[in-house]
Motif scaffolding. Structure first.
Motif: not given
Length: 367
Positions: A12-13, A32-35, A337-338, A345-348
């Protein structure tokens, strides 16, 4: 040790950069934030996108299941005529077409820069890669490979990693393992009995084994000693503990927390000079023992040159981490992560110790 990380077109990144990593990193975020994806990207990066690591990641997520019977390579259809290959799950948008995964990191004075894509090679192409495993479908005009470009070395010539016209397990079974740093992955369910036995035996007659036991007994003073032995009748490793009251029992009788903590302590020793990846570190652990766990992880990681990446949903875990981080200020890093509410879009966001501590004191949401 990785100092920074950039991930493009992986799961998802679409494009994610973490500018500062620590020796011990805690990663938080909603479901589902991508951890877990972040842990997988790190595992692939430091392994050089090892096909065995690819296989393990897909199998852990149930994105690939090996055939129940031995495969017949000569009967397998080329990838272009079959269902999407399992490795497509690793690509942003789940498409192998016109997409390349890019993994980049600074590691001290070195830079790692990998580009991974899928390409077809014609049978009569004099540049087609050599592969010693099973041959493709008889009469197939093309072979498709997952291939890697190591751009940091100035090498644009792709190296074939994995043939995509064969069953994944069949293809990986014919590939040799490549060297590299130690990578220990601990899932939410913890280490298997075989892993615990293997890591324990690797510490035999070493002072480090006593350090592991001492770290465990400091948290659970009712335990005086630990041993791990293979039981041939059961066909598995048993963890036995000697208690302060003189009794001897299995670790399972003391609850999930003791086994989980013992496994994490063994895991950080097995990751010496490498990387420890822990998904949902808080699973099975009472809040009261988590500060002691983080203290052990920071200390072992610094002594054994291990870089730790762990994920959590737990505010107790974040608080315990922040408390121990204050005593190892240069070693820690905290990342949230969010996903953007509209674009997804994934951001950190990476917190400094002071910012994280302030957020916890004001009861701000950091998970």
């Amino acid at each position: 040790m990785l100092d920074s990380l950039t991930i493009r077109n992986f799961r998802l990144f679409e494009d994610l950069t973490i500018e500062r990593l620590g020796r011990v990193n805690l990663i938080v975020g909603k479901n589902n934030s991508g951890k877990s994806c972040l842990l997988e990207a790190i595992e692939l990066l430091v392994s050089g996108f090892s096909p065995q690591v690819v296989f393990g990641i897909l199998e852990r997520r149930s994105e690939y299941q090996a055939p129940l019977t031995s495969s017949r390579p000569e009967r397998l259809a080329p990838a272009r005529n079959s269902d999407p290959h399992p490795v497509s799950n690793l690509f942003f948008g789940r498409s192998l077409e016109h997409t390349s995964i890019r993994l980049q990191a600074d590691a001290g004075k070195n830079r790692i820069d990998l580009r991974v894509d899928a390409s077809y090679y014609a049978d009569n192409d004099r540049h087609r890669p050599e592969y010693l495993g099973p041959q493709p479908v008889i009469g197939a005009a093309n072979r498709r490979f997952l291939q890697i470009h190591r751009l940091a070395d100035g090498n644009e010539s792709p190296r074939p990693l994995l043939p995509l016209d064969l069953d994944l397990a069949e293809a990986v079974s014919h590939l040799g393992t490549s060297g590299g740093p130690a990578i220990v992955q601990v899932s939410a369910t913890g280490l298997s009995g075989d892993d615990i036995g293997r890591y324990w035996n690797a510490l035999a007659l070493q002072p480090l084994q006593r350090r592991v036991v001492a770290a465990l007994t400091a948290v659970f003073p009712e335990i005086l000693d630990v041993t791990v032995n293979y039981d041939p009748d059961l066909g598995e490793y048993l963890i036995r503990v000697r208690l302060a009251d003189g009794g001897i029992t299995t670790v399972n009788s003391l609850g999930d927390g003791v086994r989980r903590l013992f496994g994490l302590l063994l895991a950080v020793t097995a990751a010496r000079n490498g990387f420890l990846l822990i998904d949902e570190i808080e699973i099975g652990l009472h809040w009261s023992v988590q500060q002691a766990l983080w203290q052990s992880l920071f200390t072992f990681a610094e002594d054994l040159d291990v870089q730790v990446f762990a994920t959590t949903h737990s505010e107790d875990t974040v608080s315990a981490f922040a408390s121990v981080w204050s005593g190892h200020e240069d070693a820690g890093a905290f990342h949230r992560l969010q996903q953007h509410p509209k674009t997804r879009k994934a951001t950190v966001h990476t917190y400094e110790l002071e910012t994280l501590s302030g957020s916890l004191e004001t009861d701000s949401e950091v998970r």
